[in-house]
Write an enzyme that holds these catalytic residues in place. Structure first.
Site, short mmCIF file in Angstrom:
data_model
loop_
_atom_site.label_atom_id
_atom_site.label_comp_id
_atom_site.label_asym_id
_atom_site.label_seq_id
_atom_site.Cartn_x
_atom_site.Cartn_y
_atom_site.Cartn_z
N ASN A 9 20.57 -40.78 -3.45
CA ASN A 9 21.74 -41.34 -4.28
C ASN A 9 23.05 -40.59 -5.10
OD1 ASN A 9 24.17 -42.89 -5.88
ND2 ASN A 9 21.96 -43.61 -7.21
N LYS A 11 25.58 -40.54 -5.61
CA LYS A 11 26.65 -41.05 -6.73
C LYS A 11 28.20 -40.36 -6.34
CE LYS A 11 22.59 -41.26 -10.27
NZ LYS A 11 22.35 -40.87 -11.35
N HIS A 95 22.24 -50.33 -10.54
CA HIS A 95 21.99 -49.16 -10.59
C HIS A 95 22.46 -49.04 -12.34
CE1 HIS A 95 22.17 -44.72 -11.52
NE2 HIS A 95 21.16 -44.46 -10.66
N GLU A 97 23.87 -47.29 -14.08
CA GLU A 97 25.66 -46.43 -14.48
C GLU A 97 25.82 -47.77 -14.08
OE1 GLU A 97 24.97 -43.40 -12.11
OE2 GLU A 97 23.30 -42.76 -13.77
N GLU A 167 14.34 -47.33 -12.41
CA GLU A 167 14.29 -45.98 -13.21
C GLU A 167 14.71 -46.41 -14.95
OE1 GLU A 167 16.86 -44.36 -9.76
OE2 GLU A 167 18.41 -45.78 -10.35
N GLY A 173 18.76 -38.01 -15.40
CA GLY A 173 20.68 -37.15 -15.14
C GLY A 173 19.61 -35.95 -16.53
N SER A 212 15.37 -38.07 -12.68
CA SER A 212 14.89 -36.67 -13.00
C SER A 212 13.51 -35.91 -11.67
CB SER A 212 14.19 -36.38 -14.26
OG SER A 212 15.71 -36.65 -14.53
#
Ligand code: 13P
Length: 252
Positions: A9, A11, A95, A97, A167, A173, A212
């Site tokens: 991904n 992003k 996702h 985010e 996730e 991250g 991660s």
């Protein structure tokens, strides 16, 4: 037997040149015959370039989201048909985010999941809990709510043609990866929930871990019985790291 899938991904990173360069390096580093699937998800605006660069490589192309509607007055959204026309076969939905920075609700995410399937795209449906939810013991309840929204809209067989990515938000991250045991426990819970609706789909469902993932921890995560690969963020932007993670998806 489920095939391992490694998805990158990317992003909101890169440029046209960088996208082509990264794809070239990934293709060059992958063995011709491999026992795992590889998919990359660049920004929407680079999908056409990416599709050209990926031609004939066997590496798949995915989008980072898809509109719940088919066409019309939805400024800033991208329809499933458009993604299919560009060569996408997968679309990430839900996702963290999108959920937490842009306010996408379980209901909207489920509608996007349904739209992806309606257009023949395989949704990569992201689920996961925040740190405070894990610490208060609510992880399974959060996963259940996220899954429930999809069952409610798409019915018991929703996961016949789908992928789930677990996730945990606290691992994305942050450099803080879930332990292999934490990942396995969450994946087993998810598979169990899907099995309550559709045992065959649950047995065949690829459940990816994301958060991660690095070359150093990929092998132990992928070795878990219910972890069928990874959804890779930061490490997928460096060809050498991404390739090392892909190799970890090969025969142990
Ligand atoms: P990182 O691998 O950078 O933690 O990101 C994970 C992710 O969000 C993939 O979708």
């Amino acid at each position: 037997m489920r095939t391992t899938l490694i998805a990158g991904n990317w992003k909101m990173n890169g440029s046209r040149g960088r996208t082509r360069e990264l794809i070239r390096a990934i293709i060059a580093g992958l063995p011709q015959s491999r026992g795992y699937e590889v998919v990359v998800c660049p920004s929407f605006v680079f999908l056409a370039d990416a599709a050209g660069a990926l031609e004939g490589s066997g590496v798949g192309l995915g989008a980072q989201n898809v509109c719940d509607q088919d066409q019309g007055a939805y400024t800033g959204e991208i329809a499933g048909d458009m993604l299919v026309e560009l060569g996408c076969r997968w679309a990430i939905v839900g996702h963290s985010e999108r959920r937490h920075l842009y306010g996408e609700t379980n209901t909207l995410v489920a509608s996007r999941f349904v739209a992806a399937q309606r257009h023949g795209l395989t949704p990569i449906f992201c689920v996961g809990e925040k740190l405070e939810e894990r610490e208060s013991g609510a992880t399974e309840a959060i996963l259940d709510e996220q899954l429930h929204a999809v069952f409610e809209q798409q019915g018991a067989q929703a996961f016949r043609s789908a992928i789930i990515a677990y996730e945990p938000v606290w691992a994305i991250g942050t450099g803080r990866t879930a332990t292999a045991e934490q990942a396995q426990a969450a994946h087993a819970h998810i598979r169990g929930r899907v099995a309550e609706h559709d045992a065959r789909a649950a047995a065949e469902l690829q459940i990816l871990y994301g958060g991660s993932v690095k070359p150093e921890n990929a092998r132990s995560l992928f070795a878990q019985p219910d972890v069928d690969g990874g959804l890779i963020g930061g490490a997928s932007l460096q060809a050498q790291d991404f390739l090392a993670i892909c190799h970890a998806g090969g025969p142990q």
